[in-house]
Design a protein around this motif. Structure first.
Motif, short mmCIF file in Angstrom:
data_model
loop_
_atom_site.label_atom_id
_atom_site.label_comp_id
_atom_site.label_asym_id
_atom_site.label_seq_id
_atom_site.Cartn_x
_atom_site.Cartn_y
_atom_site.Cartn_z
N PHE A 40 0.82 -1.23 0.00
CA PHE A 40 0.00 0.00 0.00
C PHE A 40 0.85 1.27 0.00
O PHE A 40 0.33 2.36 0.28
N VAL A 105 -5.10 -6.90 1.15
CA VAL A 105 -4.77 -7.71 -0.03
C VAL A 105 -3.59 -7.07 -0.74
O VAL A 105 -3.69 -5.95 -1.24
N THR A 106 -2.45 -7.74 -0.78
CA THR A 106 -1.30 -7.19 -1.51
C THR A 106 -0.54 -8.30 -2.22
O THR A 106 -0.45 -9.42 -1.72
N VAL A 107 0.00 -7.95 -3.37
CA VAL A 107 0.92 -8.85 -4.08
C VAL A 107 2.14 -8.01 -4.45
O VAL A 107 2.00 -6.89 -4.95
N ARG A 112 3.43 -9.87 -9.65
CA ARG A 112 2.05 -9.60 -10.09
C ARG A 112 1.68 -10.32 -11.37
O ARG A 112 2.54 -10.73 -12.13
N ARG A 113 0.38 -10.40 -11.58
CA ARG A 113 -0.23 -10.93 -12.81
C ARG A 113 0.22 -12.37 -13.08
O ARG A 113 0.45 -12.76 -14.21
N GLY A 115 -1.53 -14.73 -11.14
CA GLY A 115 -2.68 -15.46 -10.58
C GLY A 115 -2.63 -15.63 -9.07
O GLY A 115 -3.39 -16.42 -8.51
N ARG A 118 -5.87 -14.18 -7.50
CA ARG A 118 -6.98 -15.10 -7.79
C ARG A 118 -6.93 -16.31 -6.86
O ARG A 118 -7.94 -16.72 -6.29
N THR A 139 -13.47 -3.47 0.96
CA THR A 139 -13.38 -2.15 0.33
C THR A 139 -12.16 -2.21 -0.59
O THR A 139 -11.21 -2.95 -0.30
N ALA A 140 -12.21 -1.49 -1.70
CA ALA A 140 -11.20 -1.70 -2.74
C ALA A 140 -10.40 -0.43 -3.01
O ALA A 140 -10.94 0.67 -2.97
N THR A 141 -9.11 -0.63 -3.33
CA THR A 141 -8.29 0.52 -3.70
C THR A 141 -8.51 0.91 -5.16
O THR A 141 -8.33 2.05 -5.55
N GLU A 142 -8.85 -0.10 -5.98
CA GLU A 142 -9.11 0.15 -7.39
C GLU A 142 -10.42 -0.52 -7.77
O GLU A 142 -10.74 -1.59 -7.24
N ALA A 144 -11.43 -1.89 -10.63
CA ALA A 144 -11.53 -2.92 -11.68
C ALA A 144 -11.08 -4.31 -11.21
O ALA A 144 -11.00 -5.23 -12.01
N TYR A 146 -12.22 -6.47 -8.39
CA TYR A 146 -12.97 -7.52 -7.69
C TYR A 146 -14.28 -7.98 -8.35
O TYR A 146 -14.84 -8.99 -7.94
N PHE A 149 -14.51 -11.57 -9.39
CA PHE A 149 -14.67 -12.61 -8.37
C PHE A 149 -16.10 -12.59 -7.78
O PHE A 149 -16.37 -13.23 -6.78
C1 LIG Z 1 -4.30 -5.73 -7.11
C2 LIG Z 1 -3.31 -6.87 -6.83
C3 LIG Z 1 -3.65 -7.47 -5.48
C4 LIG Z 1 -3.46 -7.92 -7.96
O1 LIG Z 1 -2.66 -9.06 -7.66
P1 LIG Z 1 -2.19 -10.10 -8.80
O2 LIG Z 1 -1.64 -11.30 -8.14
O3 LIG Z 1 -1.34 -9.40 -9.77
O4 LIG Z 1 -3.56 -10.50 -9.52
P2 LIG Z 1 -3.81 -11.83 -10.38
O5 LIG Z 1 -2.61 -12.14 -11.21
O6 LIG Z 1 -4.31 -12.93 -9.51
O7 LIG Z 1 -4.98 -11.33 -11.29
C5 LIG Z 1 -6.28 -11.89 -11.28
C6 LIG Z 1 -7.10 -11.16 -12.29
O8 LIG Z 1 -7.26 -9.80 -11.90
C7 LIG Z 1 -6.77 -8.93 -12.92
N1 LIG Z 1 -6.16 -7.79 -12.22
C8 LIG Z 1 -5.21 -7.86 -11.29
N2 LIG Z 1 -4.93 -6.62 -10.83
C9 LIG Z 1 -5.73 -5.78 -11.48
C10 LIG Z 1 -5.90 -4.37 -11.44
N3 LIG Z 1 -5.16 -3.59 -10.64
N4 LIG Z 1 -6.82 -3.83 -12.25
C11 LIG Z 1 -7.56 -4.60 -13.07
N5 LIG Z 1 -7.43 -5.94 -13.16
C12 LIG Z 1 -6.53 -6.51 -12.37
C13 LIG Z 1 -5.80 -9.77 -13.70
O9 LIG Z 1 -5.66 -9.28 -15.01
C14 LIG Z 1 -6.46 -11.12 -13.66
O10 LIG Z 1 -7.54 -11.15 -14.56
P3 LIG Z 1 -8.01 -12.51 -15.30
O11 LIG Z 1 -7.81 -13.63 -14.33
O12 LIG Z 1 -9.43 -12.25 -15.62
O13 LIG Z 1 -7.11 -12.61 -16.46
C15 LIG Z 1 -1.88 -6.34 -6.83
O14 LIG Z 1 -1.64 -5.70 -8.04
C16 LIG Z 1 -1.55 -5.38 -5.67
O15 LIG Z 1 -1.05 -5.82 -4.67
N6 LIG Z 1 -1.79 -4.06 -5.82
C17 LIG Z 1 -1.44 -3.06 -4.78
C18 LIG Z 1 -2.28 -3.21 -3.52
C19 LIG Z 1 -3.73 -3.19 -3.84
O16 LIG Z 1 -4.24 -2.37 -4.58
N7 LIG Z 1 -4.46 -4.13 -3.24
C20 LIG Z 1 -5.88 -4.23 -3.37
C21 LIG Z 1 -6.44 -3.77 -2.08
S1 LIG Z 1 -8.15 -3.69 -2.10
#
Ligand SMILES: CC(C)(COP(=O)(O)OP(=O)(O)OC[C@H]1O[C@@H](n2cnc3c(N)ncnc32)[C@H](O)[C@@H]1OP(=O)(O)O)[C@@H](O)C(=O)NCCC(=O)NCCS
Length: 428
Positions: A40, A105-107, A112-113, A115, A118, A139-142, A144, A146, A149
């Motif tokens: 974050f 939720v963080t990756v 990233r990307r 899975g 997921r 609650t979501a930071t972005e 597009a 959730y 799911f």
């Molecule tokens: C958002 C986040 C958790 C995604 O993690 P990730 O492991 O890269 O996601 P995945 O690879 O499992 O992606 C799953 C699906 O979501 C999509 N996706 C992932 N992040 C996305 C984003 N920021 N915007 C739109 N789509 C996204 C992927 O394209 C994938 O789609 P598909 O399965 O339909 O092809 C990661 O980018 C992150 O940690 N961001 C910063 C912290 C944050 O914003 N956390 C969310 C808090 S609410």
């Protein structure tokens, strides 16, 4: 302490662990906290922060994903995190339904990307379903992330800006009285008022107890220290019972903007009295607040409606229904009717047709799985958006997210309409 969990959903070569906190700081918890702050863009946690973190996450389900061995990058830190906990959601008519609350939720950027999100979220939702939860919320930071799911926007964050110079006057004097309270004396009253708010407001989401510390300014996650600018006040009704609390800060010394940090008002009288109190504070000409009641009487209660400006209305909570029959059965229904819904679920848990019968307003719906090809079709995320009454069915039909004949759409709209506006003040 942590244990390895089997998770077929997670991509190779990642491993899922569950970290357990009993409230005391361990190296493992410290590493989870560091990973969350990294995700974050928050400052690297200091010792005080870690101690608070360990305490706040006690009892939560802390999922941490480990990367391939050997760990060459940031040794010890999980590459991904997700925390969840049990709390309740007000589904209308005072029913508090247990729900899975998802947070942190963080990756890591370098993973990233692939899975991981997921895999993590599918695992957490599956655990929640197995333990009988009918819904999950976040609650979501972005915006597009959730929907895919099955989460749909279920409540909005209404932001307002109020001009608090001489133009602010209420057209009537609200009942009761407002008194200021010291930061270390307000917790019990805040808990009491929040509890009353939560029980009486459709769409309200429960709070973890660390919130009282944050709201009073005794701890601030962003600044990693207490915020001593925070001041608090309580509203009591005509019988002396507390029914409103506000905590606020003026962000600079002798500044002119007052920021509301937390406002809880059980009644509209309490809400108006707190606004009047805030507007009466000297040296302040502008008040900003979020999570305001979407149907607040404020603009109608002031003599000059232009002193209240709605500055934003963004998504606040997202709801993922995990058990359609249970979720609809425990919803508070204000209108009668019957409709068959064909639900489409990307994770397949809830796909199917359900007949919903509400024979009497105020009584539970009867929900029966049926076979019906002509039913109104909608995705599970849209059902989450309809659930508290945040959106009307016509808007979802216009957006092509709900499909049916005009008559069917009207029937869904009437059945799901609520007499009260959903209002949530909890962010997590
Ligand atoms: C958002 C986040 C958790 C995604 O993690 P990730 O492991 O890269 O996601 P995945 O690879 O499992 O992606 C799953 C699906 O979501 C999509 N996706 C992932 N992040 C996305 C984003 N920021 N915007 C739109 N789509 C996204 C992927 O394209 C994938 O789609 P598909 O399965 O339909 O092809 C990661 O980018 C992150 O940690 N961001 C910063 C912290 C944050 O914003 N956390 C969310 C808090 S609410």
């Amino acid at each position: 302490m942590s244990e390895i969990q089997e998770s077929p959903q997670l991509p190779q070569p990642y491993r899922l662990t569950r970290v357990v906190s009993d409230g005391r700081l361990t190296d493992e918890l410290a590493n989870v906290s560091r990973a969350v702050n990294l995700g974050f863009h928050m400052a690297e946690p200091d010792h005080d922060f870690l101690v608070h973190y360990a305490d706040h996450v006690a009892g939560e389900r802390l999922w941490a994903v480990r990367g391939p061995e050997p760990e060459l990058e940031l040794p010890g830190l999980p590459v991904a995190t997700l925390a969840s906990y049990d709390s309740t959601v007000n589904t209308g008519h005072g029913h508090l339904e247990p729900a899975d609350f998802i947070t942190d939720v963080t990756v890591r950027p370098t993973h990233r990307r692939r899975g991981i999100l997921r895999g993590l979220i599918s695992h957490d939702l599956a655990v929640a379903r197995e333990s009988g939860r009918s819904m999950a919320v976040l609650t979501a930071t972005e915006g597009a992330i959730y929907g895919r799911f099955g989460f749909g926007v279920s409540s909005h964050d209404q932001r307002v800006e109020v001009i608090s110079d001489g133009r602010f006057t209420l057209a009537h004097e609200p009942e009761g009285s407002v008194q200021m309270v010291a930061a270390d004396e307000i917790d019990d009253v805040r808990r009491e008022v929040f509890d009353a708010f939560h029980r009486s407001h459709r769409g309200s989401h429960g709070r973890l107890d660390w919130w009282v510390e944050f709201a009073a300014g005794r701890w601030d996650y962003e600044d990693q220290k207490p915020n001593r600018r925070v001041r608090s006040a309580v509203h009591r009704d005509a019988d002396g019972r507390p029914d409103g609390v506000v905590s606020y800060e003026v962000t600079e010394s002798f500044g002119s903007t007052l920021k509301v940090r937390d406002m809880e008002a059980v009644t509209t009288e309490a809400e108006l009295a707190l606004w009047e109190f805030l507007a009466s504070i000297d040296l302040v000409t502008r008040i900003t607040a979020s999570k305001v009641n979407p149907s607040t009487p404020l603009p109608w209660a002031v003599r000059d409606p232009r002193v209240v400006r709605f500055t934003g209305n963004a998504d606040l909570t997202w709801l993922r229904i995990l058990d359609v029959a249970r979720a609809l059965a425990v919803r508070g229904w204000d209108h009668t009717g019957s409709v068959t819904l064909r639900v489409i679920d990307p994770l397949e848990w809830c796909s199917g047709a359900y007949r919903v019968d509400v024979a009497e307003a105020g009584s539970p719906a009867e929900v029966t799985p049926v076979r019906d090809r002509d039913a109104v079709a909608l995705d599970i995320a849209s059902l989450g958006s309809l659930y508290f009454g945040t959106v009307r069915a016509e808007a979802l039909a216009g957006a092509r997210r709900l499909r049916g004949t005009p008559d069917q759409v009207r029937t869904v709209a009437r059945l799901f309409a609520t007499d009260d506006t959903p209002h949530n003040i909890t962010e997590f």
